[in-house]
Design a protein around this motif. Structure first.
Motif, short mmCIF file in Angstrom:
data_model
loop_
_atom_site.label_atom_id
_atom_site.label_comp_id
_atom_site.label_asym_id
_atom_site.label_seq_id
_atom_site.Cartn_x
_atom_site.Cartn_y
_atom_site.Cartn_z
N VAL A 139 -8.31 -30.23 6.69
CA VAL A 139 -6.82 -30.97 6.63
C VAL A 139 -6.01 -31.28 8.91
O VAL A 139 -6.20 -29.76 9.36
CB VAL A 139 -5.61 -29.87 6.16
CG1 VAL A 139 -3.62 -30.62 6.28
CG2 VAL A 139 -6.24 -30.18 4.51
N ARG A 196 0.50 -32.47 7.16
CA ARG A 196 0.94 -32.23 5.98
C ARG A 196 2.33 -33.24 6.12
O ARG A 196 3.25 -33.41 7.38
CB ARG A 196 1.60 -31.35 5.28
CG ARG A 196 1.96 -31.12 4.54
CD ARG A 196 2.42 -29.35 4.14
NE ARG A 196 3.24 -29.52 3.09
CZ ARG A 196 2.75 -29.79 1.87
NH1 ARG A 196 1.75 -29.04 1.15
NH2 ARG A 196 3.59 -29.82 0.30
N THR A 216 4.08 -36.66 -1.11
CA THR A 216 3.34 -35.51 0.68
C THR A 216 1.94 -35.28 -0.07
O THR A 216 0.40 -36.21 -0.64
CB THR A 216 2.91 -34.10 -0.52
OG1 THR A 216 4.96 -33.48 -0.72
CG2 THR A 216 2.39 -33.07 0.67
N LEU A 223 -1.63 -34.94 2.10
CA LEU A 223 -2.74 -34.07 2.95
C LEU A 223 -3.25 -34.89 3.80
O LEU A 223 -4.22 -36.35 3.54
CB LEU A 223 -3.36 -33.00 2.05
CG LEU A 223 -1.98 -31.87 1.83
CD1 LEU A 223 -3.37 -30.84 1.33
CD2 LEU A 223 -2.05 -31.29 2.97
N ILE A 244 -0.17 -33.59 -4.41
CA ILE A 244 -0.73 -34.29 -3.17
C ILE A 244 -1.48 -35.63 -3.53
O ILE A 244 -2.03 -35.95 -4.10
CB ILE A 244 -1.02 -33.17 -1.99
CG1 ILE A 244 -2.34 -32.79 -2.63
CG2 ILE A 244 -0.14 -32.12 -1.76
CD1 ILE A 244 -3.86 -33.58 -2.21
N GLY A 285 -0.87 -26.82 1.18
CA GLY A 285 -2.11 -26.81 2.01
C GLY A 285 -1.49 -26.97 3.08
O GLY A 285 -0.27 -28.33 3.33
N ASP A 286 -2.06 -26.96 4.70
CA ASP A 286 -1.51 -27.29 6.10
C ASP A 286 -2.98 -27.53 6.73
O ASP A 286 -3.89 -27.04 6.79
CB ASP A 286 -0.52 -25.88 6.27
CG ASP A 286 0.70 -25.86 5.58
OD1 ASP A 286 2.12 -26.47 5.27
OD2 ASP A 286 0.69 -25.27 4.88
#
Length: 432
Positions: A307, A310, A318, A320, A355, A377-378
């Motif tokens: 990833v 974000r 959102t 990712l 996401i 998630g980031d």
């Protein structure tokens, strides 16, 4: 918990495939990364091969459909497992030969084989050529005469079966670019012409009704129609076809919405119909060929991504964003294909985030999925997209001049590189 039985979570909370930590794989080989569990591939090969032994007395051949995933190493695995292969281009034939795979165990398909491809297949002794149309039949007969060869051929027949899949992957109905239709009489006329030719040996018929099919009934009906076709060919030409290729198309589990039937149940019911029709029509039970591809390799593979960002758009969605996308997996853009996704480094955490998984290409449609449930998630997290063994590496491209990922096989808890990651130099290698 997961769509494939070869996946698990270890004590670190990381996703594993074939007992190997996916985070270790990402760290060692980089991302994006295709990972294939060789043990599961071999297990799936044996399930199909055992079904031939059980239901057809060993009189048959399982042919792995190369288009699902093709590289030299997969052909070495297929040869080791005593599996034949289905090839659809000179490139697939060349790759298989380069890996040492025997040409006599190849079935060569395609709706527009060039003269060069047919010449190459004849020159290298490809075991069966599946003829798609009359132009190809005439071209092959002439080329075989030039080489002094008489190849074994099967006619690709459209049995008129609607397999209830996406319209792009239905291939058995009359409105298809593949094969000869039974309804119009062209399939029987093709058999008459082929049986009269001096330089081809008509041995069988082939059908393929589509892909990602979960119902058994269409396969049973196709077998019944094809046995009727064999009977009609015998009546009109005096030739009893010895080979019946029933194609592939067996569905796999991509998400919890999918409910595939155990492969041996397909074989059991289809074989019963083949034997029943053979007895009713006064025919010998033919030598059976099957061409599973996705069902062998699909569940065995995953793709790992990192990833990069974000992006939250309040009350809308959102995103990712990952370091791959439609260049390594175009199936969502093509078919709106659904996948299960996991944060590989947080696999033991609940999926409480919704996401859209976005690729890195300069293209709004570069997505892997929308409305996906995943762990929070980031940037820096590792995303695993599951059941990507089929039609991902095979359909990858260099759009936006993106390099293609590496492919790693895992077996017995160990990993090995089988396809190197492309380099920038690879991108310009053929530029002048």
């Amino acid at each position: 918990m997961f769509v494939s039985k070869n996946l698990a979570v270890n004590q670190q909370g990381h996703l594993t495939i074939g007992g190997v930590d996916t985070i270790d794989l990402a760290n060692e080989y980089g991302t994006p990364l295709y990972v294939v569990d060789e043990d599961l591939v071999r297990e799936n090969c044996r399930l199909f091969k055992d079904s031939i032994d059980r239901y057809y007395g060993g009189r048959g051949l399982v042919c792995y459909a190369s288009k699902a995933f093709c590289c030299k190493e997969i052909y070495r695995v297929m040869e080791d497992e005593q599996i034949g292969v289905d090839v659809v281009s000179i490139g697939e034939i060349y790759t298989a030969l380069a890996a040492g795979f025997p040409a006599e165990k190849m079935c060569f398909h395609g709706n527009n084989k060039t003269a060069g491809e047919l010449y190459y297949a004849l020159e290298n002794g490809v075991g069966r050529i599946i003829v798609d149309n009359l132009n190809e039949l005439e071209r092959l007969n002439a080329l075989a005469a030039e080489q002094g060869k008489r190849p074994n051929i099967l006619l690709r027949v459209k049995p008129g079966i609607d397999a209830h899949t996406h319209s792009f992957i239905r291939t058995g109905q009359i409105d298809s670019k593949f094969g000869f239709a039974i309804e119009t009489g062209e399939a029987l006329e093709a058999a008459k012409e082929a049986s009269a030719m001096e330089h081809v040996n008509l041995v069988g018929a082939h059908c393929h009704i589509g892909s990602q099919i979960f119902d058994i009934d269409p396969f049973v009906l196709a077998a019944e129609v094809m046995m009727g076709y064999i009977a009609a060919v015998k009546k009109e030409t005096g030739v009893e076809l010895t080979d019946l290729n029933l194609g592939g198309g067996f569905g796999i589990k991509y998400t919890d919405e999918d409910h595939p039937v155990p492969y041996d149940r397909y074989m059991e019911q289809v074989s019963a119909k083949v034997k029943e029709e053979a007895a009713r029509l006064g025919l010998k039970v033919p030598f059976i060929l099957l061409e599973p591809g996705r069902s062998i390799i699909g569940p065995a593979g995953i793709t790992l991504y990192t990833v990069g960002a974000r992006k939250e758009i309040p009350d809308i969605r959102t995103y990712l964003s990952i370091d791959g996308g439609m260049t390594d997996n175009p199936r969502y853009a093509l078919y709106q294909s659904k996948y299960d996704v996991v944060l590989a480094n947080k696999a033991n955490q609940p999926k409480d985030d919704i996401i859209t998984l976005a690729g890195k290409c300069c293209e709004s449609g570069d997505l892997i999925g929308e409305g996906l449930k995943i762990q929070r998630g980031d940037a820096g997290d590792i995303v695993a997209v599951l059941a990507t063994g089929a039609y991902n590496y095979a359909m990858s491209s260099n759009y936006n001049r993106v390099t293609k990922p590496a492919v790693v096989f895992v077996r017995n808890g160990q990993s090995r590189l089988v396809v190197k990651r492309e380099t920038l130099e690879d991108l310009v290698r053929n530029d002048l």
